[in-house]
Scaffold this active site. Structure first.
Site, mmCIF file in Angstrom:
data_model
loop_
_atom_site.group_PDB
_atom_site.id
_atom_site.type_symbol
_atom_site.label_atom_id
_atom_site.label_comp_id
_atom_site.label_asym_id
_atom_site.label_seq_id
_atom_site.Cartn_x
_atom_site.Cartn_y
_atom_site.Cartn_z
ATOM 1 N N ASP A 256 1.139 -6.407 -27.697
ATOM 2 C CA ASP A 256 -0.185 -5.242 -28.530
ATOM 3 C C ASP A 256 1.530 -3.759 -28.173
ATOM 4 O OD1 ASP A 256 -3.661 -4.115 -27.413
ATOM 5 O OD2 ASP A 256 -1.868 -3.528 -29.362
HETATM 6 C C1 GLC Z 1 -4.015 -2.296 -31.539
HETATM 7 C C2 GLC Z 1 -4.575 -3.366 -31.142
HETATM 8 C C3 GLC Z 1 -4.686 -4.930 -31.239
HETATM 9 C C4 GLC Z 1 -4.286 -5.002 -32.317
HETATM 10 C C5 GLC Z 1 -2.999 -4.202 -32.426
HETATM 11 C C6 GLC Z 1 -2.356 -4.122 -34.203
HETATM 12 O O1 GLC Z 1 -3.216 -1.331 -30.905
HETATM 13 O O2 GLC Z 1 -4.665 -3.050 -29.430
HETATM 14 O O3 GLC Z 1 -5.989 -5.415 -31.091
HETATM 15 O O4 GLC Z 1 -4.399 -6.310 -33.040
HETATM 16 O O5 GLC Z 1 -2.591 -2.373 -31.584
HETATM 17 O O6 GLC Z 1 -2.458 -3.396 -35.156
#
Ligand code: GLC
Length: 705
Positions: A256
Site C-alpha cells: 500500500d
Molecule cells: C491508499 C489506499 C489503498 C489504495 C492506494 C493507492 O492509501 O490505502 O486502498 O489502493 O493507496 O491509491
C-alpha cells in the site's frame, strides 16, 4: 488469470540474463506521480509501474517509449477502480447487500473494461477486508462482516475485473486488498494497530484472500497495519508462509502507499535501508510511491544483505504478471474504444439494476411504500436529496457527477404530471462548501405536502480512507430537521445515504418508513424511484450489523459463543443490534415452511440436502434472499454461534410457493484446526434457514466418520 498456469519461466529467465541491476530494480518501483523525474526514470527503465496515470493516448505513448527502449518491458498501470471507472456504481458495501454475485461480477467487469480503454491494467480492488467496526470509514469499500459471504463476493469481483471479452488474456489484473486484517484497526481508527490471534486471522480475515487467490488474482496489496505487532508489509510470515505457501498465491505483492517505508514508523526498521531489506525479503515485490527500493537496493546488493537471487525472485513475480496480462503483445487501447464503451447505455442500465438491488428496506410499518404516482404533492427534503457528487461515494475514480441522477430528479421523472414535487434542502452537510439550507422552509414545505421524502445521511467524505468516526449518529442538525418535519407531517419516508451503519434508534421511533440507500452511483435517483413507486420490490439484505449505539461496537452476528451467553448484557443498552446481518424487508410477505433434511447423519463424501418451502403470502411479486446458517455446538475450540454457509435469491409471484434446497458436504463443516488446516469434527450440527441471521427455523444432523 492464473500466474501458476500461465508460466513464462523460460522467457523470464532469458530476460533476466539481459537486464542490468538497475533495470531489475526498476521493475520493483511504482510511482503515483509523473513529473520530469519520473518521466526520465521511465525512459531509463528505472520505473516498472505507475498509478494515478491513465488515458489511452498518453499510456500508449509511454508504453511505446518503453518498448523502443533498451529495457522493453511494459509498465503496469494501476488505478483505484473501486466502484466504477466512468460509469458510477453503488459503493461495494451497498452492492454486497444485493446478494447478487452475478451482478457484482458484471459491474466489476464493466469497470475493468472501461478502465482498460484508458490503459489501466491493474485495479487496486476488490477491497476484501472483513469489517465489523462501522467507526472505520473503509467499511464502505468492502462486503461487510461475514468471512464466507465476503469470500463469495471477493471471488466474483476478481472474476469480473479479470474477465475479458476480447481475447484469451485478461487485460486487467485484480489486486485484492488490504492484506491482511486492516479492518481490525483498534477503535475503528484507520491506520491503527491490531490485535488478531492466529485463529481469528485464519477464521475471519484470510478467507476472502484465499477465495480471491483461488479465483486467479494476479496481485495482492499488502496493508498499512500490523497484525499483533507484525507489520503486514514487512512480514515474511504473513506474505511468504501464509499468502504464498498456505494460500498458494503466485502473483505479485504491491505495497500500500509507502507502507514498506512505514516500517520505520512502526518501529520494526531502524532506517529505510532496513525497511527495504525486510520488505523485499518478506515478499513485497512492488513498492508503491516511496522510491526507497530504488534508493536502498544498490547498497543492499553491494553488501550482500540482498542477493541477486532475492532480486530476481521479485522481478520474476512481476514479469509473470506482465506476461499473464499479455502486455508484451498488446497494451494499446484505441481512443475510439473508450469513446464507445465509457458509460455505454448497457453499463448505465446495469448501474440502475445494481443500485435497485443494493437498496435495503429497513422499516415500512404503515405500508406507506410503495407510493402511488397519483399523490397530490410530494416534498423532497434534505441535504442529500439533490447532491450528485455525494452519490458517487468515497472512491469516485473517473466518474462525473454531471451524469448522476439524484433522488429529486428520479422522483420528478417518476410521478404523474398531476403530482406537485417540491424541494427544500433543510440543512447543510458537514464539510460542504454550500452551507445553505434552513429548517424552517423545509418544515413549511412539509406541512403543505401529502408526503415527505427525507434524504439524510453522511457526506461521502465521512467514509473511505482515514475517515473514522467516534459517533455513528446522523450529523447534526439533521436530527432536528427530522424531528421538526415529523412533527408536522405523519407521512415521512426517511431515505438514508451513508457509507457505514448508523445508530438509528431515535429515528426509528420517529419514522415508520426507513430506506437504506447508501451511495448508489450514477443511477441513484432512478433506482430509488423504481423502489419507492414499486417498479422494483426491494430485495436488499444487510451485510453488516447496525448497532443501537456506538457503545455496542464491535457487534456482528457470528461472534463466538461465551460460557454464560444468557447473562451477557449492558446495564444501559440492549445487546442485540438494531438491524442484524441478513435483514431487509420486502413489499411482499414471505413465509418459510417445512424445513427438512434428507438425512440425520452425514458421512464424509456424502451430501446432505436441506429443504425449505418458501411461500409468497402477498399480492405482490418479489425476491427473497433465503439464507442458510450452520452451527457447530461442540468442537475442539469455541465456534461462532452461527455462520452463513449458503444463500439463494428466490423470485416468487404472488401466492407462489417454491422449494429451496441447499446441499451440505463435509468441507462446509470444517474450520481451521490446530495446524490451521481445515478440519471437520464429528458430532452434532445445527442448520438454520430464514430471512436473516436471527432466524430460528432449525434442524440438526450429525457428522459421523
Ligand atoms: C491508499 C489506499 C489503498 C489504495 C492506494 C493507492 O492509501 O490505502 O486502498 O489502493 O493507496 O491509491
Amino acid at each position: 488469470m492464473d500466474c501458476a498456469r500461465m508460466d513464462y519461466e523460460d522467457q523470464i529467465t532469458e530476460m533476466l540474463k539481459n537486464m542490468t541491476i538497475f533495470q531489475k530494480i526498476g521493475q520493483l518501483v511504482q510511482f503515483g506521480t509523473f513529473r520530469e523525474l519520473e518521466k526520465q526514470l521511465v525512459k531509463d527503465g528505472e520505473i516498472g509501474s505507475l498509478l494515478n496515470f491513465c488515458g489511452s493516448t498518453q499510456v500508449t505513448e509511454i508504453q511505446n517509449w518503453i518498448m523502443q527502449s533498451e529495457c522493453p518491458i511494459p509498465l503496469l498501470i494501476g488505478d483505484d477502480v473501486i466502484h466504477g471507472y466512468k460509469t458510477g456504481f453503488p459503493i461495494p458495501l451497498a452492492e454486497s447487500c444485493s446478494f447478487d454475485l452475478a451482478c457484482m461480477e458484471e459491474t466489476a467487469a464493466i469497470a475493468a473494461r472501461e478502465a482498460a480503454c484508458d490503459g489501466v491494467n491493474m485495479i487496486f480492488a476488490p477491497m476484501v477486508d472483513v469489517a465489523r467496526d462501522p467507526r472505520w470509514g473503509r467499511v464502505a469499500e468492502g462486503a461487510g462482516e461475514d468471512p464466507w459471504y465476503g469470500s463469495q463476493v471477493a471471488a466474483a469481483r476478481v472474476r469480473g475485473f479479470q474477465r475479458n471479452d476480447w481475447d484469451d488474456k485478461p487485460h486487467v489484473t485484480a489486486c485484492p486488498k488490504h492484506y491482511v486484517g486492516y479492518a481490525a484497526s483498534e477503535g475503528g481508527r484507520d491506520y491503527s494497530y491490531t490485535e488478531i490471534s492466529e485463529r481469528t486471522l485464519h477464521e475471519t480475515y484470510l478467507p476472502p484472500f484465499r477465495a480471491a487467490v483461488e479465483a486467479g488474482a494476479g496481485a495482492v496489496m499488502s496493508a498499512f497495519n500490523d497484525v499483533s505487532g507484525d507489520p503486514a508489509s514487512l512480514s515474511h510470515h504473513l506474505l511468504e508462509d501464509v499468502l504464498r505457501e498456505e494460500l498458494g498465491f503466485r502473483g505479485l505483492v504491491v505495497s500500500d502507499w509507502e507502507s514498506v517505508e512505514q516500517g520505520v514508523a512502526h518501529g520494526v526498521a531502524a532506517d529505510l535501508r532496513e525497511a527495504v531489506k525486510k520488505g523485499l525479503l518478506a515478499g513485497v515485490e512492488l513498492d508503491m510511491n516511496s522510491g526507497i527500493y530504488r534508493e536502498q537496493l544498490p547498497a543492499l546488493l553491494e553488501s550482500g544483505e540482498i542477493t541477486e537471487e532475492d532480486l530476481d525472485r521479485a522481478v520474476r513475480r512481476i514479469l509473470r504478471v506482465k506476461f499473464s496480462l499479455g502486455l508484451f503483445e498488446q497494451y494499446e487501447s484505441p481512443e475510439s474504444l473508450g469513446q464507445q464503451l465509457h458509460r455505454h447505455p448497457e453499463h448505465v442500465r446495469t448501474a440502475r439494476q445494481m443500485a435497485r438491488e443494493s437498496i435495503v428496506l429497513l422499516e415500512n410499518r404503515k405500508q406507506l411504500l410503495p407510493l402511488s404516482r397519483e399523490l397530490g404533492s410530494i416534498v423532497v427534503i434534505g441535504p442529500l436529496a439533490d447532491a450528485p457528487s455525494h452519490m458517487l461515494g468515497c472512491w469516485q475514480c473517473k466518474t462525473d457527477a454531471s451524469h448522476v441522477v439524484t433522488l429529486l430528479q428520479g422522483v420528478r421523472e417518476a410521478v404523474s404530471a398531476d403530482t406537485e414535487i417540491r424541494y427544500a434542502k433543510g440543512c447543510a452537510l458537514p464539510f460542504d462548501e454550500d452551507q445553505s439550507g434552513d429548517i424552517e422552509s423545509a418544515v413549511l414545505a412539509a406541512q403543505g405536502s401529502d408526503l415527505v421524502l427525507l434524504a439524510l445521511g453522511e457526506p461521502c467524505g465521512f467514509c473511505g480512507e482515514n475517515n473514522s468516526r467516534a459517533f455513528l449518529d446522523l450529523p447534526q442538525p439533521q436530527d432536528e430537521l427530522l424531528r421538526r418535519v415529523c412533527a408536522v407531517n405523519p407521512n415521512v419516508v426517511l431515505i438514508l445515504m451513508n457509507g457505514r451503519p448508523l445508530t438509528l434508534t431515535r429515528e426509528r421511533e420517529l419514522v415508520d418508513t426507513i430506506v437504506e440507500a447508501w451511495y448508489l452511483g450514477d443511477e441513484s435517483g432512478h433506482a430509488l424511484a423504481d423502489v419507492l413507486f414499486g417498479d422494483y420490490n426491494p430485495s436488499g439484505k444487510l451485510t453488516i450489523s447496525f448497532p443501537r449505539s456506538v457503545g455496542q461496537v464491535p457487534i456482528y452476528y457470528n461472534q463466538r459463543n461465551s460460557g454464560r451467553p444468557e447473562l451477557i448484557r449492558y446495564i444501559d443498552e440492549e445487546i442485540t443490534p438494531l438491524y442484524p446481518f441478513g435483514y431487509g424487508l420486502s413489499y411482499s410477505r414471505f413465509v418459510y415452511e417445512d424445513l427438512t433434511l434428507s438425512a440425520t447423519v452425514l458421512h464424509p463424501g456424502e451430501t446432505l440436502r436441506v429443504q425449505v418451502t418458501l411461500r409468497n403470502d402477498s399480492e405482490r411479486g418479489g425476491e427473497e434472499v433465503v439464507q442458510m446458517y450452520l452451527r457447530d455446538p461442540a468442537a475442539s475450540v469455541t465456534r461462532p454461534v452461527r455462520e452463513l454457509k449458503g444463500f439463494e435469491k428466490v423470485s416468487l409471484a404472488p401466492g407462489e410457493r417454491k422449494t429451496v434446497v441447499f446441499e451440505i458436504t463435509e468441507d462446509m463443516l470444517a474450520f481451521p484446526g490446530a495446524d490451521w488446516k481445515p478440519v471437520a469434527e464429528p458430532g452434532e450440527f445445527q442448520v438454520f434457514v430464514g430471512g436473516d441471521s436471527r432466524c430460528d427455523n432449525m434442524a440438526s444432523f450429525r457428522l459421523e466418520q
